[in-house]
Design a protein around this motif. Structure first.
Motif, mmCIF file in Angstrom:
data_model
loop_
_atom_site.group_PDB
_atom_site.id
_atom_site.type_symbol
_atom_site.label_atom_id
_atom_site.label_comp_id
_atom_site.label_asym_id
_atom_site.label_seq_id
_atom_site.Cartn_x
_atom_site.Cartn_y
_atom_site.Cartn_z
ATOM 1 N N THR A 1 -13.230 13.310 55.381
ATOM 2 C CA THR A 1 -13.278 12.248 56.392
ATOM 3 C C THR A 1 -13.875 12.796 57.678
ATOM 4 O OG1 THR A 1 -11.429 10.992 55.472
ATOM 5 C CG2 THR A 1 -11.868 10.719 57.822
ATOM 6 N N PHE A 2 -14.781 12.014 58.279
ATOM 7 C CA PHE A 2 -15.442 12.372 59.533
ATOM 8 C C PHE A 2 -14.886 11.496 60.660
ATOM 9 C CE2 PHE A 2 -18.126 13.573 56.131
ATOM 10 C CZ PHE A 2 -19.005 14.556 56.553
ATOM 11 N N ALA A 3 -14.491 12.137 61.748
ATOM 12 C CA ALA A 3 -14.015 11.419 62.931
ATOM 13 C C ALA A 3 -14.728 11.985 64.155
ATOM 14 C CB ALA A 3 -12.506 11.557 63.088
ATOM 15 N N LEU A 4 -15.369 11.120 64.936
ATOM 16 C CA LEU A 4 -16.118 11.579 66.107
ATOM 17 C C LEU A 4 -15.207 11.659 67.325
ATOM 18 C CD1 LEU A 4 -19.528 9.689 65.845
ATOM 19 C CD2 LEU A 4 -19.157 12.158 65.690
ATOM 20 N N PRO A 5 -15.255 12.766 68.059
ATOM 21 C CA PRO A 5 -14.445 12.889 69.271
ATOM 22 C C PRO A 5 -15.117 12.199 70.452
ATOM 23 C CG PRO A 5 -15.720 14.874 68.973
ATOM 24 C CD PRO A 5 -16.032 13.993 67.782
ATOM 25 N N TYR A 6 -14.306 11.877 71.449
ATOM 26 C CA TYR A 6 -14.852 11.407 72.719
ATOM 27 C C TYR A 6 -15.101 12.581 73.652
ATOM 28 C CZ TYR A 6 -13.396 6.857 70.973
ATOM 29 O OH TYR A 6 -13.249 5.726 70.202
ATOM 30 N N ASP A 7 -14.384 13.676 73.411
ATOM 31 C CA ASP A 7 -14.571 14.908 74.164
ATOM 32 C C ASP A 7 -14.401 16.058 73.185
ATOM 33 O OD1 ASP A 7 -14.232 17.255 75.797
ATOM 34 O OD2 ASP A 7 -13.751 15.948 77.491
ATOM 35 N N THR A 8 -15.418 16.910 73.052
ATOM 36 C CA THR A 8 -15.378 17.970 72.049
ATOM 37 C C THR A 8 -14.349 19.049 72.360
ATOM 38 O OG1 THR A 8 -17.137 19.211 73.180
ATOM 39 C CG2 THR A 8 -17.806 17.625 71.485
ATOM 40 N N GLN A 9 -13.811 19.054 73.574
ATOM 41 C CA GLN A 9 -12.833 20.071 73.938
ATOM 42 C C GLN A 9 -11.399 19.554 73.877
ATOM 43 O OE1 GLN A 9 -15.017 21.099 77.700
ATOM 44 N NE2 GLN A 9 -14.839 23.191 76.913
ATOM 45 N N VAL A 10 -11.229 18.340 73.371
ATOM 46 C CA VAL A 10 -9.900 17.750 73.225
ATOM 47 C C VAL A 10 -9.685 17.425 71.750
ATOM 48 C CG1 VAL A 10 -8.367 15.865 73.882
ATOM 49 C CG2 VAL A 10 -10.020 16.763 75.542
ATOM 50 N N SER A 11 -8.573 17.869 71.200
ATOM 51 C CA SER A 11 -8.290 17.641 69.788
ATOM 52 C C SER A 11 -7.228 16.560 69.636
ATOM 53 C CB SER A 11 -7.827 18.934 69.111
ATOM 54 O OG SER A 11 -6.639 19.418 69.723
ATOM 55 N N GLY A 12 -7.100 16.054 68.424
ATOM 56 C CA GLY A 12 -6.058 15.064 68.142
ATOM 57 C C GLY A 12 -6.609 13.687 67.857
ATOM 58 N N LYS A 13 -5.820 12.895 67.137
ATOM 59 C CA LYS A 13 -6.242 11.553 66.712
ATOM 60 C C LYS A 13 -6.535 10.631 67.885
ATOM 61 C CE LYS A 13 -4.021 9.452 63.542
ATOM 62 N NZ LYS A 13 -2.908 8.872 62.760
ATOM 63 N N GLY A 14 -5.828 10.824 69.005
ATOM 64 C CA GLY A 14 -6.033 9.946 70.145
ATOM 65 C C GLY A 14 -7.388 10.117 70.803
ATOM 66 N N ASN A 15 -8.082 11.202 70.458
ATOM 67 C CA ASN A 15 -9.396 11.476 71.047
ATOM 68 C C ASN A 15 -10.529 11.226 70.056
ATOM 69 O OD1 ASN A 15 -11.183 12.705 73.142
ATOM 70 N ND2 ASN A 15 -11.450 14.307 71.592
ATOM 71 N N GLU A 16 -10.232 10.576 68.935
ATOM 72 C CA GLU A 16 -11.227 10.433 67.876
ATOM 73 C C GLU A 16 -11.317 9.001 67.367
ATOM 74 O OE1 GLU A 16 -10.794 14.834 65.756
ATOM 75 O OE2 GLU A 16 -9.750 13.106 64.907
ATOM 76 N N VAL A 17 -12.442 8.697 66.755
ATOM 77 C CA VAL A 17 -12.618 7.425 66.064
ATOM 78 C C VAL A 17 -13.095 7.725 64.645
ATOM 79 C CG1 VAL A 17 -14.976 7.178 66.982
ATOM 80 C CG2 VAL A 17 -13.776 5.184 66.067
ATOM 81 N N LEU A 18 -12.434 7.118 63.661
ATOM 82 C CA LEU A 18 -12.828 7.315 62.265
ATOM 83 C C LEU A 18 -14.208 6.701 62.027
ATOM 84 C CD1 LEU A 18 -9.504 6.467 60.372
ATOM 85 C CD2 LEU A 18 -10.509 8.724 60.716
ATOM 86 N N ILE A 19 -15.063 7.440 61.325
ATOM 87 C CA ILE A 19 -16.420 6.972 61.048
ATOM 88 C C ILE A 19 -16.645 6.747 59.549
ATOM 89 C CG2 ILE A 19 -18.879 7.490 61.210
ATOM 90 C CD1 ILE A 19 -17.631 6.853 63.870
ATOM 91 N N GLU A 20 -16.397 7.753 58.761
ATOM 92 C CA GLU A 20 -16.668 7.639 57.322
ATOM 93 C C GLU A 20 -15.771 8.576 56.527
ATOM 94 O OE1 GLU A 20 -20.192 9.472 55.728
ATOM 95 O OE2 GLU A 20 -20.677 10.443 57.639
ATOM 96 N N THR A 21 -15.586 8.234 55.256
ATOM 97 C CA THR A 21 -14.913 9.102 54.294
ATOM 98 C C THR A 21 -15.799 9.219 53.066
ATOM 99 O OG1 THR A 21 -12.662 8.562 55.027
ATOM 100 C CG2 THR A 21 -12.905 9.412 52.795
ATOM 101 N N ARG A 22 -16.087 10.454 52.683
ATOM 102 C CA ARG A 22 -16.928 10.704 51.512
ATOM 103 C C ARG A 22 -16.075 11.248 50.370
ATOM 104 N NH1 ARG A 22 -21.896 14.008 54.477
ATOM 105 N NH2 ARG A 22 -22.204 12.528 56.206
ATOM 106 N N LEU A 23 -16.364 10.775 49.174
ATOM 107 C CA LEU A 23 -15.701 11.258 47.970
ATOM 108 C C LEU A 23 -16.723 11.925 47.063
ATOM 109 C CD1 LEU A 23 -13.442 8.229 46.890
ATOM 110 C CD2 LEU A 23 -12.947 10.002 48.575
ATOM 111 N N LEU A 24 -16.336 13.042 46.487
ATOM 112 C CA LEU A 24 -17.050 13.625 45.354
ATOM 113 C C LEU A 24 -16.069 13.621 44.193
ATOM 114 C CD1 LEU A 24 -19.127 16.706 46.612
ATOM 115 C CD2 LEU A 24 -19.991 14.623 45.548
ATOM 116 N N ILE A 25 -16.407 12.854 43.153
ATOM 117 C CA ILE A 25 -15.507 12.655 42.018
ATOM 118 C C ILE A 25 -16.131 13.286 40.780
ATOM 119 C CG2 ILE A 25 -14.242 10.964 40.657
ATOM 120 C CD1 ILE A 25 -14.718 8.957 42.936
#
Length: 395
Positions: free
Chosen positions: A138-162
């Motif tokens: 799963t890829f989540a883009l941050p609003y600030d690259t120096q801040v971690s955590g779900k509150g600083n991110e927005v979910l973009i995509e989830t890739r599966l390899l099956i």
């Protein structure tokens, strides 16, 4: 006396009605007329769509047989709207020591290995999980690259390899309104983030199914198949924390899970995070080039014709690794550069230069980034600058 014929007709009609009623059972002793019985209700139709099966366990049947429209149809996570934690058993988080750069996106990786299934350890090259396995990223883009955590991110995509009976299948799901839906043609998502005081606005590109194959393809004897990229010993050979262990080697953990056979870490290669200044510079730079470039720049990859081989196990003092090697099919860019790697001169080296170019015909990797990874580019330049000019003659 004149008889009104209309009254006679009325009396006769009333008499006929009365006789008709009593003759059809109008007496008190007669049985009431039977009403038509209602037709039985049509039983509900049971769905045969494996994607619609409701379950509190992983929907293995759907994973192995169908490209479901919604990510939650596979029941991979306890909370369907949160693909960053709490996978259903036997799913487990895994981490790489060196990451592929994707516009500063945070990545959450999980591996699902079917019960009683194993695969073999390999010190070099890719390890391939058995049929039935699933890799989730799963890829989540941050609003600030120096801040971690779900509150600083927005979910973009989830890739599966099956890993199905027919081989590996790549599926991509785009997140919108806490739902992830299958997309085939790809998409562009506008995003703005802050990176060390610099505000960057760009279109994050979710790759199409065809673009996924460009990076994941392995070609042997004129046949191309999809393979995982990141399951290599040197990036998995690292310490991780779990609920049961404060620190354990990740490959040892997989062996303890009963997944991985014949693990031998005594001579296992290892790369390190690019910002780990305590680690060897060459190991960090080669680990970065491997995960970002070697999936194409290898004998069986999409860029095999270039002759450039950037695998972690390839000697970095050789012509095939790029030392004083001229690339075919590229014009040298705006600076007219001639060699992939010029030992001792990162600025004149194509490998570094194409990291900081953004035009579609020039940038590397060609898919997966829209902005420059300055930290990665600086690392590669520092490493090339450190190489002894004597290992090659770029004249």
């Amino acid at each position: 006396m004149i008889i009104n014929p209309f009254k006679i007709n009325s009396y006769l009609a009333l008499l006929c009605i009365t006789l008709s009623v009593t003759g059809c059972g109008g007496s008190e002793d007669a049985e009431p007329p039977k009403l038509a019985e209602p037709s039985p209700e049509t039983p509900p139709v049971e769905t045969t769509d494996v994607c619609q099966a409701q379950s509190t366990t992983v929907n293995w049947q759907a994973l192995m047989s169908k490209d479901c429209q919604n990510l939650h149809d596979y029941s991979l996570f306890i909370e369907p709207s949160n693909p960053t934690s709490d996978p259903r058993s036997p799913g487990q988080l895994y981490q790489l020591s060196t990451e592929l750069f994707s516009n500063y996106a945070s990545k959450y990786r999980f591996i699902f290995i079917p019960e009683n299934s194993t695969f073999n350890f390999s010190a070099t090259g890719r390890m391939e999980p058995p049929v039935g396995s699933v890799l989730v990223k799963t890829f989540a883009l941050p609003y600030d690259t120096q801040v971690s955590g779900k509150g600083n991110e927005v979910l973009i995509e989830t890739r599966l390899l099956i890993h199905r009976e027919t081989g590996w299948t790549a599926l991509t799901y785009q997140w919108q309104d806490q739902q992830a839906s299958l997309i085939i043609a790809g998409a562009n998502i506008s995003h703005t983030l802050n990176n060390q005081g610099e505000q960057l606005t760009f279109d994050y590109h979710i790759p199409s199914k065809a673009e996924c194959k460009v990076c994941h393809q392995v070609t042997t004897e004129h046949t191309s198949v999809i393979k995982p990229i990141g399951l290599k010993t040197h990036v998995l050979n690292r310490q991780v924390s779990t609920k049961q262990h404060s620190s354990i080697n990740q490959l040892t953990l997989w062996q303890n899970n009963g997944w991985l056979n014949n693990v031998d870490l005594t001579q296992a290669p290892q790369s390190f995070p690019i910002d780990d200044e305590s680690a060897d510079l060459t190991s960090r730079a080669k680990g970065y080039l491997d995960i970002n470039c070697a999936h194409c720049h290898n004998p069986h990859g999409f860029a095999s014709i270039s002759g450039l081989r950037l695998g972690f196990d390839v000697s970095h003092t050789t012509f095939e690794y790029g030392i004083c090697k001229q690339p075919p099919g590229w014009d040298g860019g705006p600076d007219g550069l001639a060699y992939d790697i010029v030992p001792g001169n990162g600025e004149k080296s194509i490998v570094h230069n194409r990291q900081i170019l953004s035009a579609a015909k020039d940038r590397m990797p060609p898919i997966g980034r829209e902005i420059v990874h300055h930290e990665g580019a600086d690392l590669v330049k520092r490493w090339i600058d450190s190489l002894a000019p004597s290992i090659g003659n770029c004249q």
